[in-house]
Structures are given as C-alpha cells and as structure tokens.
Design an enzyme around this catalytic site. Structure first.
Site, short mmCIF file in Angstrom:
data_model
loop_
_atom_site.label_atom_id
_atom_site.label_comp_id
_atom_site.label_asym_id
_atom_site.label_seq_id
_atom_site.Cartn_x
_atom_site.Cartn_y
_atom_site.Cartn_z
CE1 TYR A 147 55.34 1.61 36.25
CE2 TYR A 147 53.50 1.72 34.22
CZ TYR A 147 54.25 1.39 35.27
OH TYR A 147 54.10 -0.28 35.21
C1 UGA Z 1 47.68 -0.01 36.48
C2 UGA Z 1 49.61 -0.16 37.38
O1 UGA Z 1 49.47 0.46 38.11
C3 UGA Z 1 49.95 -0.23 36.30
O2 UGA Z 1 51.54 -0.38 37.25
C4 UGA Z 1 50.30 -0.48 35.21
O3 UGA Z 1 51.42 -0.21 34.27
C5 UGA Z 1 49.14 -0.13 34.72
O4 UGA Z 1 47.69 -0.87 34.95
C6 UGA Z 1 48.86 -0.53 33.25
O5 UGA Z 1 48.18 -0.95 32.67
O6 UGA Z 1 49.73 -0.18 32.29
P1 UGA Z 1 46.14 1.62 36.75
O7 UGA Z 1 45.53 1.19 35.53
O8 UGA Z 1 46.56 2.97 37.08
O9 UGA Z 1 47.82 1.06 36.53
O10 UGA Z 1 45.85 0.64 37.78
P2 UGA Z 1 44.80 0.63 39.77
O11 UGA Z 1 45.27 1.26 40.24
O12 UGA Z 1 43.65 -0.33 39.70
O13 UGA Z 1 43.90 2.01 38.52
C7 UGA Z 1 42.57 1.59 38.05
C8 UGA Z 1 41.35 3.19 38.01
O14 UGA Z 1 40.78 3.24 39.07
C9 UGA Z 1 42.10 3.95 37.33
O15 UGA Z 1 41.25 4.76 36.93
C10 UGA Z 1 42.29 5.24 39.08
O16 UGA Z 1 42.34 6.53 38.80
C11 UGA Z 1 41.31 3.94 39.79
N1 UGA Z 1 41.21 4.08 41.52
C12 UGA Z 1 42.65 3.32 41.37
C13 UGA Z 1 40.08 4.88 41.75
O17 UGA Z 1 39.86 5.34 41.21
N2 UGA Z 1 40.89 4.72 43.42
C14 UGA Z 1 41.71 4.33 43.82
O18 UGA Z 1 41.50 4.50 45.36
C15 UGA Z 1 42.40 3.69 42.87
#
Ligand code: UGA
Length: 326
Positions: free
Chosen positions: A150
């Site tokens: 991504y």
């Molecule tokens: C998010 C967005 O989904 C992307 O589209 C975006 O581009 C990205 O931010 C970015 O900043 O570039 P992410 O940081 O993975 O990605 O966002 P979240 O889904 O909110 O996850 C945040 C954290 O929580 C991650 O470390 C993830 O592993 C964790 N998480 C997520 C969990 O522990 N449990 C879950 O059920 C979901």
C-alpha cells in the site's frame, strides 16, 4: 469556485465535501465508484447526507471514465479516492492498489495538465510512504522507504504527482496524512473497530503488543489543511506532512477509550500483521510554514467525537462488516 473531490462518498472525501459546501460560492463535483472494500451502503448514506445544494455526484470509475472534459474548467481537484488499507495490500489484492492508487492518479494528472483554470491539485498521500522512518519527527525530506505494498502504491503516485508539477506545471500539493480518525472513519480502521467492540461489549483485537506508536490525526484537521491549500497555493510539487500532534501507543488509546466509555474493554492480543510499521510521527513545521496549519484536536477530544458519531449510527450501518476485516 468549482472543485472536484474524488472519493467524495468516502471517509475523508465525504467530510471534505461537507465542509466545502458550507461556502455557498463553492460548487463540488464528487466522483465515486462505491467499491465494496467496505459496505457501500455507508458511502450511499454519506452522499445522501451531503444534500444536493452545490453538489453533483458522478458515479463512475476513475480508471476508465473520461476525465479531460470534466477537469477542463475546474479551479481545484482534491484527489482523495484510492484503495486504502495497509494490511490487506499483499498478494493478489495488489492489482487493485496499482490500478486505483497509481494508474488512476496518472490519469487524473494527464487530464489536469490540459486544464487552463486549475489552481490546485491536492493529492491525499500517506504517512505509510515513510515505512520504518529514518527518524522522529519525520521530515518530508527524509528518505521514504515503505513497509507495505500500500505504501509503495501511495509513494509511486506521489512521485507521479511531483513529476507532473515539475514537467508540466500542474499546481500539485501532496498531503501526507497520518492515521486519520473521527466521524465517518472507515470500518476497517483501528478506532472504528475498537469503539464498535467497546459499545457492544465485545472483544477487540490488538495486532502485536499494542506498543506501536501512531500520530493519529483528526479528520477535521485534515479537512482544514486541504482547504488551506486553496488559500495558500504552495509551490507546485510541494509535499507536506499532516501529523496529528501527539504520539500515542495503541495501548494508550485504549485507556482513553475506556475512560470515555466508562467501562473496561475486553482485549485480546494477536500476531503483528505484515506491513504494519512500529511508529509514525511527522514534523509539522512545513505545514505551519506553507499552510499556517497545526493540528488542534487531541486524542481524547477526537475519540469523543468518533464515539458520539458511532453511537448515533443506525444499527444497519453500525454493525456492518467490511469485506476486508483489516
Ligand atoms: C492508516 C490508514 O488505514 C491508511 O489508509 C493510511 O494511509 C495510514 O493510516 C497512514 O497513516 O498512512 P494504520 O496506521 O494502519 O493505517 O491505521 P489503523 O487501522 O487505525 O491502525 C492503527 C494501529 O492499530 C496499527 O498499528 C494497527 O496494527 C493497529 N490495529 C488496527 C489493531 O491493533 N487492531 C485492529 O483491529 C486494527
């Protein structure tokens, strides 16, 4: 003023369109193809809530529709559409990321090139371009080295955006969003899943040990920065971090959430997912300098706003399952 918002039915595009329409002199053409990455009914409702004063929806696919005529006489494009999701971008899914993130951006830029009226082309980039960042806070000039397919697709598109600025003078600005949350957040993202679990007394899952750090950024701040680009007109090809202002671990966010919901949360820990970086956190010096932007919403206030929104959702939209659980 006439502007195009791609992905207008989505989380950030929808919030941006709503804010733009508050200005009665702005006409928004929203483009969305209602992909089924998560329940498209959420996007339908989003669009309905925008009303039709000043707003026209074009339901079409950016990878094939004719764009040249559409962009001919617009003042700005806010390119928010794309295939999101860090953890699902592996394997055969990658084709969707290359098409919807890279090829679509190139098509828009080609069309933007021949517009004589366009003053801003804003590209929604991502903190995921940094991957395991060189340092913190991460500066825009630091070497991007994505950790997920991504992130690779967002970076490739960002390079295209800059190329069209340098070669053809397209007035581009790339805004690198750091994990956006708040009302309307996608159901595959962490806070949406955590709040849903909390409100229904279900178990939520943390990937890894929960010590990963994010600089969560509220969608209202993101919207404000997009609109600031219109006013500030940074030099074509500018790349700017939009980073929330406070570094917190996922475990810490759960403490805040438990205190807002006033109940303990039921948490299970699962394996870390490939592509997830340990830490994000960006310098906002450039955003301050070029857009006069600093984040204003802290994690508690921001989570409260998302909880209120989720509490008000009709049941059919609350418990919607994404096709890609994320
Ligand atoms: C998010 C967005 O989904 C992307 O589209 C975006 O581009 C990205 O931010 C970015 O900043 O570039 P992410 O940081 O993975 O990605 O966002 P979240 O889904 O909110 O996850 C945040 C954290 O929580 C991650 O470390 C993830 O592993 C964790 N998480 C997520 C969990 O522990 N449990 C879950 O059920 C979901």
């Amino acid at each position: 003023m006439k502007v195009v918002v791609t992905g207008a039915a989505g989380f950030i595009g929808g919030n941006l369109t709503r804010e733009l329409l508050k200005d009665k002199t702005v006409e928004v053409i929203g483009i969305d193809s209602f992909t089924d990455y998560y329940n498209p009914e959420i996007k339908r409702q989003n669009v309905l809530s925008l009303g039709d004063r000043g707003f026209t929806l074009v339901e079409d696919d950016l990878s094939s529709m004719d764009l040249t005529d559409l962009l001919q006489d617009v003042d700005a494009v806010f390119h928010q559409a794309g295939q999101p999701g860090v953890r699902k971008s592996w394997g055969s899914e990658f084709e969707t990321y290359t098409r919807n993130n890279i090829a679509v951006t190139q098509r828009l830029l080609e069309a933007a090139k021949s517009s004589t009226t366009m003053k801003s082309f804003v590209y929604a980039s991502s903190s995921s371009v940094y991957g395991d960042a060189e340092g913190f806070p991460t500066h825009e000039s630091d070497l991007p080295r994505p950790m997920s397919p991504y992130g690779v697709s967002k970076l490739a598109a960002e390079h295209l955006v800059t190329l069209y600025a340098k070669n053809f003078g397209v007035p581009t600005t790339s805004l690198r969003y750091f994990t956006v949350y708040g009302p309307g957040q996608r159901p595959d993202m962490a806070f949406n899943k955590f709040i849903r679990a909390g409100l229904r007394d279900r178990k939520l899952t943390i990937y890894g040990d929960g010590r990963q750090i994010r600089e969560f950024t509220h969608v209202a701040d993101i919207v404000r920065a997009n609109i600031a680009v219109l006013r500030a007109s940074p030099a074509p090809g500018s790349v700017i971090n939009l980073s929330g202002g406070s570094s917190v671990t996922v475990n810490e966010t759960l403490e805040v959430l438990a205190s807002i919901l006033q109940k303990p949360l039921s948490v299970e820990y699962a394996a870390k997912v490939a592509g997830d970086v340990f830490r994000t956190g960006g310098s906002t010096n450039r955003a301050k300098e070029l857009l006069d932007w600093t984040p204003t919403i802290d994690i508690r206030e921001g989570l409260e706003s998302q909880v209120s929104w989720m509490e008000s959702l009709p049941e059919a939209l609350f418990d919607t399952h994404s096709n890609h659980a994320g």
